[in-house]
Enzyme design. Structure first.
Site, PDB file in Angstrom:
ATOM      1  N   GLN A  41      -2.524 108.074  84.195  1.00  0.00           N
ATOM      2  CA  GLN A  41      -2.766 106.654  84.118  1.00  0.00           C
ATOM      3  C   GLN A  41      -2.660 106.431  82.627  1.00  0.00           C
ATOM      4  OE1 GLN A  41      -6.558 105.393  85.376  1.00  0.00           O
ATOM      5  NE2 GLN A  41      -6.828 103.957  83.545  1.00  0.00           N
ATOM      6  N   CYS A  73      -7.643 111.589  93.831  1.00  0.00           N
ATOM      7  CA  CYS A  73      -7.519 113.114  93.772  1.00  0.00           C
ATOM      8  C   CYS A  73      -8.867 113.321  93.191  1.00  0.00           C
ATOM      9  CB  CYS A  73      -6.217 113.264  92.560  1.00  0.00           C
ATOM     10  SG  CYS A  73      -6.416 113.089  91.152  1.00  0.00           S
ATOM     11  N   HIS A  99      -9.181 106.981  91.155  1.00  0.00           N
ATOM     12  CA  HIS A  99      -8.313 108.067  91.237  1.00  0.00           C
ATOM     13  C   HIS A  99      -8.668 108.940  92.715  1.00  0.00           C
ATOM     14  CE1 HIS A  99      -6.056 108.314  87.495  1.00  0.00           C
ATOM     15  NE2 HIS A  99      -6.817 107.325  87.190  1.00  0.00           N
ATOM     16  N   CYS A 147      -0.803 110.192  91.415  1.00  0.00           N
ATOM     17  CA  CYS A 147      -0.885 111.023  90.134  1.00  0.00           C
ATOM     18  C   CYS A 147       0.168 112.193  90.321  1.00  0.00           C
ATOM     19  CB  CYS A 147      -2.355 111.582  90.329  1.00  0.00           C
ATOM     20  SG  CYS A 147      -2.738 112.974  91.056  1.00  0.00           S
ATOM     21  N   GLU A 148       0.523 112.497  89.198  1.00  0.00           N
ATOM     22  CA  GLU A 148       1.709 113.748  89.220  1.00  0.00           C
ATOM     23  C   GLU A 148       1.085 115.063  89.299  1.00  0.00           C
ATOM     24  OE1 GLU A 148       3.632 112.932  85.315  1.00  0.00           O
ATOM     25  OE2 GLU A 148       2.234 114.304  84.248  1.00  0.00           O
ATOM     26  N   HIS A 149      -0.422 115.402  89.427  1.00  0.00           N
ATOM     27  CA  HIS A 149      -0.917 116.326  89.435  1.00  0.00           C
ATOM     28  C   HIS A 149      -1.065 116.858  90.955  1.00  0.00           C
ATOM     29  CE1 HIS A 149      -2.577 115.703  85.063  1.00  0.00           C
ATOM     30  NE2 HIS A 149      -1.509 116.342  85.230  1.00  0.00           N
ATOM     31  N   HIS A 150      -1.440 115.896  91.794  1.00  0.00           N
ATOM     32  CA  HIS A 150      -1.888 116.032  93.125  1.00  0.00           C
ATOM     33  C   HIS A 150      -1.241 115.272  94.225  1.00  0.00           C
ATOM     34  CE1 HIS A 150      -5.398 116.785  90.805  1.00  0.00           C
ATOM     35  NE2 HIS A 150      -5.594 118.077  91.362  1.00  0.00           N
TER      36      HIS A 150
END
Ligand code: ZN
Length: 198
Positions: free
Chosen positions: A128, A158, A156, A87-90
């Site tokens: 996603q 995260c 996920h 995931c690009e956030h975490h």
């Protein structure tokens, strides 16, 4: 970050990915030189490069050699394609299965190319929704079919590891283009094929 405020030691180790990982370990209160961690910066840098190798793949070149003109106009479905992404956030893993369907218009793509397409887009930092859309749009552009449908089911880490979501919960996203969007029967046929257990 203000460059002038950066500590000298940080500037010094900023040069390579393994050095940055070493710095992360120090920030976490670890000793990057202890035996178990000594090779971790190099290993982590290598695995990050592998897991984001999709940035360096040319989608046109990937697909163009594998397009075939055939008078087949029934739905093609490739389901249960396993994928692993970050995931690009975490930068924590999300993973699951992708189901892809399309309705050809005189042209089909070699079957192995669809899982490859999934792999390329999942080996980038993703969310996603974007992954789902990128797979659908790439196929739509390359094959120019009557329509494309993509469904992604994923867990996920995260959310699960940080206690935000119940472990094992899946998130489902879909992207429908062309007849898959316009015609409820085409969409229903695709979703039925996806739901059928193999
Ligand atoms: Zn995340």
């Amino acid at each position: 970050m203000d460059k002038t405020a950066t500590p000298i030691s940080f500037q010094r180790v900023e040069r390579s990915l393994p050095d940055l990982v070493k710095n992360i370990l120090i920030h976490l209160g670890e000793d990057p030189y202890r035996e178990g961690l000594a090779k971790t910066p190099i290993r982590m840098a290598k695995s990050l490069r592998e897991l984001t190798a999709g940035y360096h793949v040319d989608i046109d070149r990937l697909i163009n050699g594998a397009l075939f003109e055939v008078p087949y106009n029934e739905m093609v479905v490739v389901k249960d394609i396993a994928f692993y992404s970050l995931c690009e956030h975490h930068m924590l893993p999300f993973f699951g299965h992708v189901h892809v369907g399309y309705l050809p218009k005189g042209k089909v793509v070699g079957l192995s190319k669809i899982p490859r397409l999934v792999e390329v887009f999942s080996h980038r930092l993703q969310i996603q929704e974007k992954l789902t859309k990128e797979i659908a749009e790439a196929l739509n552009e390359a094959v120019a079919p009557r329509g494309v449908g993509v469904v992604v089911e994923a867990r996920h880490l995260c959310l699960e590891m940080r206690g935000i979501e119940t472990p094992g919960g899946r998130m489902i996203t879909s992207c429908m283009l062309g007849t898959f969007r316009r015609d409820p029967r085409t969409r229903a046929e695709f979703l039925n094929l996806v739901r059928q257990s193999t």
